[in-house]
Design an enzyme around this catalytic site. Structure first.
Site, short mmCIF file in Angstrom:
data_model
loop_
_atom_site.label_atom_id
_atom_site.label_comp_id
_atom_site.label_asym_id
_atom_site.label_seq_id
_atom_site.Cartn_x
_atom_site.Cartn_y
_atom_site.Cartn_z
N GLY A 224 0.79 -1.23 0.00
CA GLY A 224 0.00 0.00 0.00
C GLY A 224 0.82 1.27 0.00
O GLY A 224 0.26 2.37 -0.12
N GLU A 259 4.81 -6.24 2.65
CA GLU A 259 4.87 -6.83 1.29
C GLU A 259 4.75 -5.74 0.24
O GLU A 259 3.76 -5.66 -0.47
CB GLU A 259 3.69 -7.80 1.10
N PRO A 260 5.75 -4.88 0.14
CA PRO A 260 5.64 -3.79 -0.83
C PRO A 260 5.80 -4.27 -2.26
O PRO A 260 6.65 -5.12 -2.55
CB PRO A 260 6.82 -2.88 -0.45
N GLY A 261 4.97 -3.77 -3.15
CA GLY A 261 5.11 -4.05 -4.57
C GLY A 261 5.38 -2.74 -5.30
O GLY A 261 6.48 -2.41 -5.71
N ARG A 262 4.32 -1.94 -5.41
CA ARG A 262 4.36 -0.69 -6.17
C ARG A 262 5.54 0.20 -5.75
O ARG A 262 6.25 0.73 -6.60
CB ARG A 262 3.05 0.07 -5.90
N PHE A 302 -6.75 -1.77 -14.84
CA PHE A 302 -6.75 -2.70 -13.69
C PHE A 302 -6.27 -2.05 -12.40
O PHE A 302 -6.67 -2.43 -11.32
CB PHE A 302 -5.85 -3.90 -13.99
N ASP A 303 -5.34 -1.10 -12.53
CA ASP A 303 -4.70 -0.52 -11.35
C ASP A 303 -5.18 0.91 -11.09
O ASP A 303 -4.72 1.55 -10.14
CB ASP A 303 -3.17 -0.54 -11.58
N CYS A 328 -7.36 -2.19 -32.30
CA CYS A 328 -8.54 -1.77 -33.05
C CYS A 328 -9.67 -1.29 -32.15
O CYS A 328 -10.73 -0.90 -32.64
CB CYS A 328 -9.05 -2.93 -33.90
N ASP A 329 -9.49 -1.35 -30.84
CA ASP A 329 -10.58 -1.05 -29.92
C ASP A 329 -10.59 0.43 -29.54
O ASP A 329 -9.53 1.00 -29.25
CB ASP A 329 -10.41 -1.92 -28.67
C1 LIG Z 1 -1.36 -9.88 -0.76
C2 LIG Z 1 -0.69 -8.69 -1.38
N1 LIG Z 1 0.47 -8.27 -0.86
C3 LIG Z 1 1.14 -7.21 -1.38
C4 LIG Z 1 0.66 -6.53 -2.48
C5 LIG Z 1 1.43 -5.37 -2.99
O1 LIG Z 1 0.76 -4.18 -2.72
P1 LIG Z 1 1.38 -2.77 -3.11
O2 LIG Z 1 1.77 -2.84 -4.53
O3 LIG Z 1 0.28 -1.82 -2.82
O4 LIG Z 1 2.56 -2.53 -2.23
C6 LIG Z 1 -0.57 -6.92 -3.05
C7 LIG Z 1 -1.12 -6.23 -4.20
O5 LIG Z 1 -2.07 -6.64 -4.84
C8 LIG Z 1 -1.27 -8.04 -2.48
O6 LIG Z 1 -2.43 -8.47 -2.99
#
Ligand SMILES: Cc1ncc(COP(=O)(O)O)c(C=O)c1O
Length: 397
Positions: A224, A259-262, A302-303, A328-329
């Protein structure tokens, strides 16, 4: 949602050279930026173990860079396990967080060596009876934040009031619930839901001792952490200050994970497109790019993201313009009603902050080739040209 901005860029020469070398469309990944973001978050949350959510950008080089920095990995599918296996990631540094799994998924994760799983309901808890001596579970709670751009608590997570019942049932079944987890939503614009969730989890962790369960030893605060697209967001130090305070109230034996992604990969990604066509339609200049909503800009759907865009024309006269993708959409439009100087076919257009949830969710609609992923490192600029399927691990050099 913020409108997309299109700015006048200054590094046209640099991107033209990259486009000549690698072609377009391409997603440029700057590994220095991945390192920088990891170290920023680590310094903002020094006592928190970071597990990279590889769904954001499942690229082998990103995994390699983060593993070298000591990151763990958050996984949610067998494909993601395969990717980590190929990258020779130590299984003990992984957590499997999908709250809904088939038995073969659990078995594959166990074979890999991952022993931490997430549950959020009774049915899922029962699936672990055969493996109870080999696993430690995290119970996911739901905290729906109105300040998050992407809600991740509608579909998963039990209501906090239901947690004691599940913890008690697990204790009766002899299954170890070693901690709690939540995801306050992705791209949170403020930390209030993280703080509230940590406080509620703190209470449940303390109460769990009276439910016949072994003491809990882990709290996973999810992801998040926001990045700046076009809107202003607090810097990560400011964002995490109240989170650190809330974490300080946890019992001392509780290890904290995130659990950082973004946050780790969005700023590292730059989309590089070429204009492949142009037309006047209804008093607007339409430009057709070689990538769009079905490709790297799938994150607009999606995001719910809007990426800052750049063009490199110095022409003073501006026209109402549209930047559209190649399919084409008609949905395949990146930005409309923007005033731009006249651009020519062959010119480069850039999308910033595009490392997270872009290539990862691109489709192959119209059988158009996916954007190449080009990894740029501080020491060298080298191409790991990967197709979309390759992003899941079969990198070709
Ligand atoms: C279970 C879980 N952990 C971590 C993340 C990563 O979240 P963020 O990209 O907001 O840090 C997600 C994103 O969908 C998730 O579903």
């Amino acid at each position: 949602m913020q409108p997309t901005t299109v700015k006048q860029g200054v590094k046209g020469h640099y991107y033209r050279k990259l486009a000549e070398t690698y072609g377009t469309p391409a997603l440029l990944i700057d590994c220095r930026m991945v390192r920088h973001q990891y170290l920023l978050l680590k310094s903002a949350l020094p006592d928190v173990h970071l597990y990279y959510a590889i769904k954001a950008l499942p690229h082998p080089k990103v995994i390699e860079v983060l593993a070298a920095l000591g990151a763990g990995f958050e996984i949610a599918s067998s494909g993601e396990i395969n990717l980590l296996h190929r990258a020779r990631i130590a299984p003990r540094t992984t957590i499997h967080t999908h709250p809904i799994k088939r038995d073969p998924d659990i078995r594959q994760a166990l074979r890999f060596g991952c022993t931490t799983f997430v549950i959020d309901n009774t049915e899922e808890l029962l699936k672990f009876i055969p493996y109870k001596h080999r696993v430690g579970l995290l119970l996911r709670l739901s905290f729906q934040s109105s300040d998050a751009v992407v809600d991740l608590s509608r579909k998963f997570g039990c209501c906090p009031d239901d947690a004691p019942g599940l913890i008690h049932l697990a204790a009766r079944l002899g299954i170890h619930i070693k901690g709690l987890t939540f995801h306050a939503g992705s791209q949170c614009t403020n930390p209030s839901m993280h703080v509230h969730a940590i406080n509620v989890c703190n209470q449940i962790i303390r109460q769990s001792r009276g439910l016949g369960a072994a003491p809990m030893s882990m709290l996973d605060i999810g992801g998040g952490f926001p990045v700046a697209y076009d809107s202003r967001i607090p810097d990560i130090e400011t964002f995490t200050a109240p989170i650190r305070q809330a974490l300080n109230q946890l019992p001392p034996n509780v290890r904290v994970a995130a659990e950082p992604g973004r946050f780790l990969v969005a700023p590292a990604g730059t989309a590089m497109m070429s204009i492949i066509g142009k037309a006047w339609r209804n008093d607007r200049l339409w430009y057709y790019l070689d990538d769009g909503i079905y490709g790297l800009f799938s994150g607009q759907v999606f995001d719910h993201a809007r990426y800052p865009m750049e063009i490199f024309s110095t022409s003073p006269k501006v026209y109402p313009s549209v930047l559209a993708g190649p399919t084409c959409d008609s949905i395949d439009v990146i930005v409309e009603d923007v005033m731009l100087p006249e651009l020519e076919i062959g010119e480069i257009v850039i999308g910033r902050q595009m490392g997270a949830y872009t290539a990862a969710s691109a489709t192959s609609f119209n059988s158009l080739p996916p954007a190449k992923v080009v990894v740029i490192d501080s020491r060298q600029t080298r191409s790991l040209e990967t197709g979309r399927a390759d992003i899941a691990g079969q990198t070709q050099n």
